[in-house]
Motif scaffolding. Structure first.
Motif, PDB file in Angstrom:
ATOM      1  N   UNK A 204       0.791  -1.177  -0.145  1.00 57.29           N
ATOM      2  CA  UNK A 204      -0.115   0.067   0.022  1.00 57.29           C
ATOM      3  C   UNK A 204       0.895   1.524  -0.018  1.00 57.29           C
ATOM      4  N   UNK A 205       1.911   1.150   0.733  1.00 59.01           N
ATOM      5  CA  UNK A 205       2.787   2.484   0.995  1.00 59.01           C
ATOM      6  C   UNK A 205       3.459   2.666  -0.395  1.00 59.01           C
ATOM      7  N   UNK A 206       4.002   1.751  -1.025  1.00 59.54           N
ATOM      8  CA  UNK A 206       4.678   1.659  -2.077  1.00 59.54           C
ATOM      9  C   UNK A 206       3.809   2.362  -3.397  1.00 59.54           C
ATOM     10  N   UNK A 207       2.384   1.964  -3.259  1.00 62.04           N
ATOM     11  CA  UNK A 207       1.423   2.500  -4.089  1.00 62.04           C
ATOM     12  C   UNK A 207       1.477   4.014  -3.699  1.00 62.04           C
ATOM     13  N   UNK A 208       1.280   4.473  -2.653  1.00 60.31           N
ATOM     14  CA  UNK A 208       0.866   5.614  -2.298  1.00 60.31           C
ATOM     15  C   UNK A 208       2.194   6.563  -2.579  1.00 60.31           C
ATOM     16  N   UNK A 209       3.364   6.199  -2.533  1.00 57.52           N
ATOM     17  CA  UNK A 209       4.336   7.237  -2.704  1.00 57.52           C
ATOM     18  C   UNK A 209       4.824   6.981  -4.268  1.00 57.52           C
ATOM     19  N   UNK A 211       4.915   4.331  -6.740  1.00 57.36           N
ATOM     20  CA  UNK A 211       5.625   3.063  -7.310  1.00 57.36           C
ATOM     21  C   UNK A 211       4.676   2.829  -8.364  1.00 57.36           C
TER      22      UNK A 211
END
Lengths: 297, 233
Positions: A204-209, A211
């Motif tokens: 989820x974090x990867x997507x939010x930043x 990626x």
């Protein structure tokens, strides 16, 4: 360049995460090890069954006798027609004179008997080998229908029983191997799914930043690849040493000389390749499927 | 053209709950806007729509000239790279250090290590965490973790900084510090800031534009300093 950097980092992250999430990775690796081991053993069995039936089948042939008055040109014609039939591998001709000579040499009394006849009482013959033992019957029937053919026999009753048993055994082993591959894929995929579930926040974090989907998937897919390969390591070692030792202990055949075992060198090599390939591909696909679930909105 | 433009936005969840009803609003470049409202008022949905974590059922959401509502799933990352997001629960990767967490946002873009380093260090300096570069998130206080989250959000120099209750988990003193960090980013980097919050005190003190959302409807749009908390909330 950019793509290379992303791929390079994916490899770094994949290895890092295999070790940073060691207990979970270990679960996936062990699952792969156990299931691939079963697949490997069933592969070895299937290959040997296939080979044993093949070698027995290749010894089955049809013996054709020509009529007494068949001429040499008849024989030539028949030989070429039989050769053209479907599934016929080889047609060996033996003339009655050859038979006579052979029999006389084998036992003198045959010679004296033959001398009492004005003409040769024996028949010309063909030995017909077929490619597929299941076609013995149809080929024999076609030959029987030909002109100048006295008889065409292959020991029908015994052969048909043997063939139907072989057929069942072969089909069962193939089904078992395929089923095991599916079970393996399912089990490995699920274990990997569990490990990825525990890391869904990370995704989820990867997507939010920002990626990209590909950049997020890549490290997980490589991780699945590494896990699959590591999981196939022990099965491969067991396959190689286990089969070579078993082959040596059994002197190359199972119970009787009638069931020979396949020589280990090529077989072990191929099975190892298949196991490594299966592990790697299933690992990658499992990870891919699991990650994809968390990339949708 | 306005930087952010929402036109007749409706959002109904599959459960039948209407989160937003016919919401239209415009926001200029460089503005600092608070979004306030009760829990379940729809302000989170509003915020999430800006970075396409939610899709409107009807209407258009234009951010920097792009209709986010029509963005395909596989292209969302392009939008996210232009936007920094700060969360109430920080969302840091627990197994990466402060430096790695901030650098992560740039690694996703495929930047060279030599380009990443100065940017990361600068972002960490802006939020005042220079001494904690090598710490892991669990070694930091809540306020410090929020600073890391802000550093990660601004490291790529986004045009828009979205903050979803960034002070929700912090004590008043730390909240104040975090707010001054965000305010400085708005002033110095000219970054547009949109911030959802519950904290009346902050809203009253900072005197910025305020959007009030109640039951999914935009019931108030107060220009700089016009909002006083006794009116509502």
């Amino acid at each position: 360049m950019k793509a290379f950097r992303i791929i390079g980092r994916s490899f770094r992250d994949a290895f890092k995460s295999v070790f940073r999430n060691f207990s979970l990775s270990m679960a996936s690796i062990l699952c792969a090890t156990i299931t691939l081991m079963v697949v490997s053993v069933s592969f070895l069995i299937a290959a040997n069954v296939k080979d044993a039936t093949k070698s027995l089948e290749s010894e089955l042939s049809i013996v054709v006798y020509l009529e007494q008055d068949a001429s040499e040109s008849d024989a030539n014609f028949l030989q070429s027609t039989i050769k053209k039939l479907n599934n016929v591998e080889k047609v060996e001709y033996k003339s009655k004179d050859e038979w006579k000579q052979e029999m006389s040499q084998y036992n003198e009394s045959f010679g004296t008997i033959f001398e009492k006849y004005e003409t040769n009482p024996l028949l010309d013959s063909f030995t017909v080998t077929v490619k597929d033992a299941n076609s013995l019957n149809t080929v024999a029937e076609k030959i029987r229908d030909m002109d100048k053919v006295e008889s065409a026999n292959y020991g029908e009753d015994a052969v048909s029983t043997i063939l139907s048993v072989f057929d069942v055994v072969e089909k069962v082993t193939v089904i078992v191997v395929i089923a095991l591959i599916f079970v393996t894929a399912f089990l490995i995929t699920n274990t990997i799914k569990l490990t990825i579930y525990s890391r869904r926040n990370e995704i989820e974090i990867m997507r939010l930043v920002g990626g990209s989907n590909a950049a997020i998937k890549l490290p997980f897919v490589i991780e699945g690849f590494v896990i699959g390969l590591l999981g196939s390591l022990i099965p491969i070692i067991v396959t190689i040493y286990g089969y070579i030792i078993a082959y040596g202990k059994l002197n190359g055949h199972l119970i009787t000389d009638l069931i020979p075992l396949l020589s280990p060198y090529n077989l072990v090599f191929y099975v190892s390749l298949i196991i490594a390939g299966l592990g790697a591909v299933i690992g990658m696909l499992g990870s891919l499927l699991a990650v994809r679930k968390y990339l949708k909105i | 053209m306005k930087f952010i433009e929402l036109k007749n936005v409706n959002k109904t969840y599959s459960t039948g709950v209407t989160a937003l009803a016919d919401l239209s609003v415009e926001i200029e470049k460089g503005e600092f806007v608070f979004v306030i409202g009760h829990t379940a008022s729809g302000k989170s949905t509003f915020i999430k729509m800006l970075y396409r974590e939610e899709k409107p059922t009807k209407g258009s959401v234009i951010v920097g000239g792009v209709n986010v509502a029509k963005l395909r799933n596989g292209k969302i990352y392009k939008l996210r790279r232009k936007i920094g997001v700060v969360f109430q629960d920080f969302k840091l990767l627990p197994k990466l250090t402060v430096y790695e967490n901030v650098a992560f946002a740039l690694e996703c873009l495929g930047l060279k290590a030599s380009e990443i380093r100065p940017k990361v260090l600068k972002a960490i300096e802006i939020v005042g965490l220079k001494e904690k570069v090598r710490s892991f998130p669990h070694q930091l206080s809540g306020g410090e973790q929020q600073r890391v989250c802000i550093a990660r959000a601004i490291v790529n120099e986004p045009k828009l900084l979205i903050c979803d209750e960034p002070t929700g988990n912090l004590d008043p003193e730390t909240s104040k510090e975090i707010m001054s960090v965000i305010e400085n980013i708005n002033k110095d980097l000219k970054t547009t800031v949109i911030m959802a919050t519950h904290d009346k005190e902050i809203v009253n003190r900072m005197k910025k534009r305020v959007l009030l959302i109640e039951h999914g409807i935009l019931t108030g749009d107060y220009m700089k300093g016009r909002y006083k908390s006794h009116e509502s909330v």
